[in-house]
Write an enzyme that holds these catalytic residues in place. Structure first.
Site, PDB file in Angstrom:
ATOM      1  N   THR A   1       0.823  -1.215   0.000  1.00 20.98           N
ATOM      2  CA  THR A   1       0.000   0.000   0.000  1.00 20.98           C
ATOM      3  C   THR A   1       0.856   1.264   0.000  1.00 20.98           C
ATOM      4  O   THR A   1       0.318   2.364   0.028  1.00 20.98           O
ATOM      5  CB  THR A   1      -0.909   0.014   1.240  1.00 20.98           C
ATOM      6  OG1 THR A   1      -0.069  -0.176   2.392  1.00 20.98           O
ATOM      7  CG2 THR A   1      -1.941  -1.093   1.186  1.00 20.98           C
TER       8      THR A   1
ATOM      9  N   ARG B   1      -3.075  -1.912   9.661  1.00 18.09           N
ATOM     10  CA  ARG B   1      -3.743  -0.649   9.310  1.00 18.09           C
ATOM     11  C   ARG B   1      -4.470  -0.733   7.978  1.00 18.09           C
ATOM     12  O   ARG B   1      -5.541  -0.175   7.813  1.00 18.09           O
ATOM     13  CB  ARG B   1      -2.707   0.491   9.196  1.00 18.09           C
ATOM     14  CG  ARG B   1      -2.168   1.001  10.499  1.00 18.09           C
ATOM     15  CD  ARG B   1      -1.194   2.163  10.239  1.00 18.09           C
ATOM     16  NE  ARG B   1       0.027   1.747   9.537  1.00 18.09           N
ATOM     17  CZ  ARG B   1       1.115   1.289  10.141  1.00 18.09           C
ATOM     18  NH1 ARG B   1       1.160   1.220  11.447  1.00 18.09           N
ATOM     19  NH2 ARG B   1       2.175   0.912   9.438  1.00 18.09           N
TER      20      ARG B   1
ATOM     21  N   ARG C   1      21.751  -3.905   2.841  1.00 16.30           N
ATOM     22  CA  ARG C   1      22.601  -3.475   1.716  1.00 16.30           C
ATOM     23  C   ARG C   1      24.096  -3.597   1.993  1.00 16.30           C
ATOM     24  O   ARG C   1      24.871  -3.832   1.088  1.00 16.30           O
ATOM     25  CB  ARG C   1      22.309  -2.011   1.375  1.00 16.30           C
ATOM     26  CG  ARG C   1      21.009  -1.816   0.653  1.00 16.30           C
ATOM     27  CD  ARG C   1      20.839  -0.351   0.305  1.00 16.30           C
ATOM     28  NE  ARG C   1      19.458  -0.092  -0.075  1.00 16.30           N
ATOM     29  CZ  ARG C   1      18.865   1.089   0.082  1.00 16.30           C
ATOM     30  NH1 ARG C   1      19.520   2.101   0.589  1.00 16.30           N
ATOM     31  NH2 ARG C   1      17.618   1.237  -0.281  1.00 16.30           N
TER      32      ARG C   1
ATOM     33  N   CYS D   1      17.807   4.807  -4.268  1.00 15.61           N
ATOM     34  CA  CYS D   1      17.360   5.381  -5.549  1.00 15.61           C
ATOM     35  C   CYS D   1      18.409   6.284  -6.203  1.00 15.61           C
ATOM     36  O   CYS D   1      18.626   6.220  -7.419  1.00 15.61           O
ATOM     37  CB  CYS D   1      16.064   6.154  -5.336  1.00 15.61           C
ATOM     38  SG  CYS D   1      16.068   7.154  -3.845  1.00 15.61           S
TER      39      CYS D   1
ATOM     40  N   GLY E   1      10.445  10.036  -2.396  1.00 18.68           N
ATOM     41  CA  GLY E   1      11.493   9.232  -1.766  1.00 18.68           C
ATOM     42  C   GLY E   1      11.247   9.033  -0.276  1.00 18.68           C
ATOM     43  O   GLY E   1      11.786   8.100   0.327  1.00 18.68           O
TER      44      GLY E   1
ATOM     45  N   LYS F   1      25.145   6.586   1.960  1.00 21.49           N
ATOM     46  CA  LYS F   1      24.658   5.446   1.164  1.00 21.49           C
ATOM     47  C   LYS F   1      25.252   5.515  -0.239  1.00 21.49           C
ATOM     48  O   LYS F   1      25.639   4.504  -0.818  1.00 21.49           O
ATOM     49  CB  LYS F   1      23.124   5.492   1.044  1.00 21.49           C
ATOM     50  CG  LYS F   1      22.353   5.118   2.296  1.00 21.49           C
ATOM     51  CD  LYS F   1      20.857   5.378   2.061  1.00 21.49           C
ATOM     52  CE  LYS F   1      20.069   5.273   3.361  1.00 21.49           C
ATOM     53  NZ  LYS F   1      18.675   5.768   3.198  1.00 21.49           N
TER      54      LYS F   1
ATOM     55  N   HIS G   1      14.062  12.026  -9.401  1.00 20.70           N
ATOM     56  CA  HIS G   1      15.271  12.613  -8.820  1.00 20.70           C
ATOM     57  C   HIS G   1      16.161  13.098  -9.973  1.00 20.70           C
ATOM     58  O   HIS G   1      16.261  12.424 -11.001  1.00 20.70           O
ATOM     59  CB  HIS G   1      16.088  11.569  -8.044  1.00 20.70           C
ATOM     60  CG  HIS G   1      15.473  11.114  -6.759  1.00 20.70           C
ATOM     61  ND1 HIS G   1      14.315  11.619  -6.221  1.00 20.70           N
ATOM     62  CD2 HIS G   1      15.908  10.157  -5.887  1.00 20.70           C
ATOM     63  CE1 HIS G   1      14.061  10.999  -5.068  1.00 20.70           C
ATOM     64  NE2 HIS G   1      14.999  10.106  -4.842  1.00 20.70           N
TER      65      HIS G   1
HETATM   66  P1  A2P Z   1       0.333   0.238   5.846  1.00 23.84           P
HETATM   67  O1  A2P Z   1      -0.498   0.737   4.701  1.00 23.84           O
HETATM   68  O2  A2P Z   1      -0.343  -0.896   6.528  1.00 23.84           O
HETATM   69  O3  A2P Z   1       0.807   1.308   6.773  1.00 23.84           O
HETATM   70  P2  A2P Z   1       5.322   4.428   2.339  1.00 23.84           P
HETATM   71  O4  A2P Z   1       6.794   4.225   2.139  1.00 23.84           O
HETATM   72  O5  A2P Z   1       4.641   4.991   1.131  1.00 23.84           O
HETATM   73  O6  A2P Z   1       5.040   5.216   3.581  1.00 23.84           O
HETATM   74  O7  A2P Z   1       4.701   2.982   2.576  1.00 23.84           O
HETATM   75  C1  A2P Z   1       5.129   2.103   3.568  1.00 23.84           C
HETATM   76  C2  A2P Z   1       4.532   0.711   3.345  1.00 23.84           C
HETATM   77  O8  A2P Z   1       5.054  -0.146   4.361  1.00 23.84           O
HETATM   78  C3  A2P Z   1       3.024   0.666   3.481  1.00 23.84           C
HETATM   79  O9  A2P Z   1       2.523  -0.321   2.611  1.00 23.84           O
HETATM   80  C4  A2P Z   1       2.847   0.242   4.929  1.00 23.84           C
HETATM   81  O10 A2P Z   1       1.630  -0.443   5.192  1.00 23.84           O
HETATM   82  C5  A2P Z   1       3.983  -0.732   5.079  1.00 23.84           C
HETATM   83  N1  A2P Z   1       4.364  -0.919   6.490  1.00 23.84           N
HETATM   84  C6  A2P Z   1       4.874   0.010   7.322  1.00 23.84           C
HETATM   85  N2  A2P Z   1       5.109  -0.521   8.559  1.00 23.84           N
HETATM   86  C7  A2P Z   1       4.752  -1.825   8.477  1.00 23.84           C
HETATM   87  C8  A2P Z   1       4.761  -2.916   9.401  1.00 23.84           C
HETATM   88  N3  A2P Z   1       5.184  -2.779  10.651  1.00 23.84           N
HETATM   89  N4  A2P Z   1       4.311  -4.120   8.962  1.00 23.84           N
HETATM   90  C9  A2P Z   1       3.874  -4.271   7.696  1.00 23.84           C
HETATM   91  N5  A2P Z   1       3.851  -3.279   6.774  1.00 23.84           N
HETATM   92  C10 A2P Z   1       4.277  -2.074   7.154  1.00 23.84           C
END
Ligand code: A2P
Length: 335
Positions: free
Chosen positions: A11, A39, A99, A130, A161, A214, A243
């Protein structure tokens, strides 16, 4: 042959792009599992005309898949990559978590595809940062032909990013400020709308940011040469996607600009812009899977210097596309 695939962080900004890129490139997917936190469990995303539900990673049975693409932050990778790998899943991880581990390959398919062979060490392959990816795609032909001694680079990096929170902050602040309302800083320490911040990721003891370091560590690891010196300044700019980088290289052998241009034109994954034409983040790079190089010119202050302007979509070539290309190489050569 088809593969069962999990996308962790489905997501998020990069996760959603991974799902799109898998579909666009017609990756041989049998079943696709979309994973995130509780969530967003129960939400759906479209894949090949169908809706696929998002599952809470806590409830996922890793034995259902052969490949997993992770993009949910370093802590989430730290927790789940070893568990997935123990179930025999090959993990392609977009975070910085693995990495710099010597036995984990760090791969840009156009630059060091041979490194993939070591994926069996841990069942984990790391996707680079990236900014490093686009810079090295552009520099690989120059390095091969002339040898690179030193790289000076200044980046102009978009808010995507930082994930969705970066995109929301730029949009929200811009709208508020244009309407004469005060704007809060949440995702960044200072205002990002109409502003530039020389601060990406945390500050380190040496005064560089982690994003800058990095670029140093990853360049040396990917090119397999700890003698290459990298001098980066990373800047967040008020751009949503893409970027850009002003790259100045010092080579071992003098460079002929016309020859360098023709090497770049013939290299994989690069589009060269000629003369006074140049790509920008908005319009040229967004939504593209390749790296654009322009303003290729001699450094008038250095006998072995070459300058260029390098632009790419950070969510695509800088993350999602590079991961899917790693997966493509992996199944082609090893699975
Ligand atoms: P969620 O939608 O449940 O918060 P971005 O980099 O755009 O902020 O997205 C981060 C992604 O990583 C989202 O899909 C988020 O899901 C997921 N995520 C963040 N923390 C966790 C976690 N503890 N367990 C599983 N997925 C996570």
């Amino acid at each position: 042959q088809e593969f069962d695939i999990a996308v962790l962080g489905a997501t998020g900004a990069v996760g959603e792009a991974i799902v799109e890129v898998l579909e666009e490139r017609n990756f041989p997917v049998r079943n696709l599992y979309l994973l995130a936190s509780e969530r967003s469990a129960g939400n759906t995303l479209r894949f090949k005309g169908k809706s696929v539900r998002v599952t809470d990673v806590e409830e996922f049975d890793w034995s259902q898949v052969q490949l997993a693409l992770f993009s949910a932050g370093a802590e989430t990778s730290d927790r789940w990559a070893p568990i997935a790998a123990d179930h025999g899943v090959v993990v392609i991880d977009n975070t910085s978590r693995f990495r710099y581990e010597y036995d984990v390959p760090l791969v840009v398919p156009e630059v060091n595809p041979h490194a993939l062979a070591d994926y069996r060490n841990r069942n984990i392959i790391a996707n680079p940062n990236c900014s490093t990816i686009q810079m090295l795609v552009a520099l690989k032909p120059i390095h091969e032909a002339y040898g690179i001694e030193r790289i000076n680079v200044a980046t102009y990096q978009s808010v995507s990013g930082s994930g969705k929170k970066g995109v929301d902050e730029l949009a929200g602040q811009t709208a508020k400020l244009l309407n004469g309302l005060p704007a809060e800083n949440k995702a960044y320490d200072k205002q990002i709308a109409f502003n530039c911040l020389p601060h990406i990721d945390e500050f380190m003891d040496n005064g560089y940011t982690k994003e800058e370091m990095k670029m140093v560590w990853e360049t040396q690891k990917i090119l397999g040469d700890d003698n290459i010196r990298v001098n980066p300044t990373c800047v967040r700019v008020p751009v949503f996607y893409g970027h850009a980088e002003a790259v100045h290289v010092e080579t071992c052998q003098p460079v002929h600009v016309e020859e360098a241009i023709s090497l770049l034109e013939n290299a994989e994954g690069i589009e060269v812009f000629h003369g006074n034409d140049y790509p920008t983040q908005v319009g040229d790079a967004t939504g593209k899977d390749h790296v654009m190089v322009a303003r290729i010119r001699e450094d008038i202050s250095h006998p072995c210097g070459l300058n260029m302007w390098v632009v790419a979509d950070n969510v695509r070539k800088g993350a999602a596309t590079n991961s899917v290309q790693i997966a493509e190489k992996l199944i082609e050569e090893y699975l």
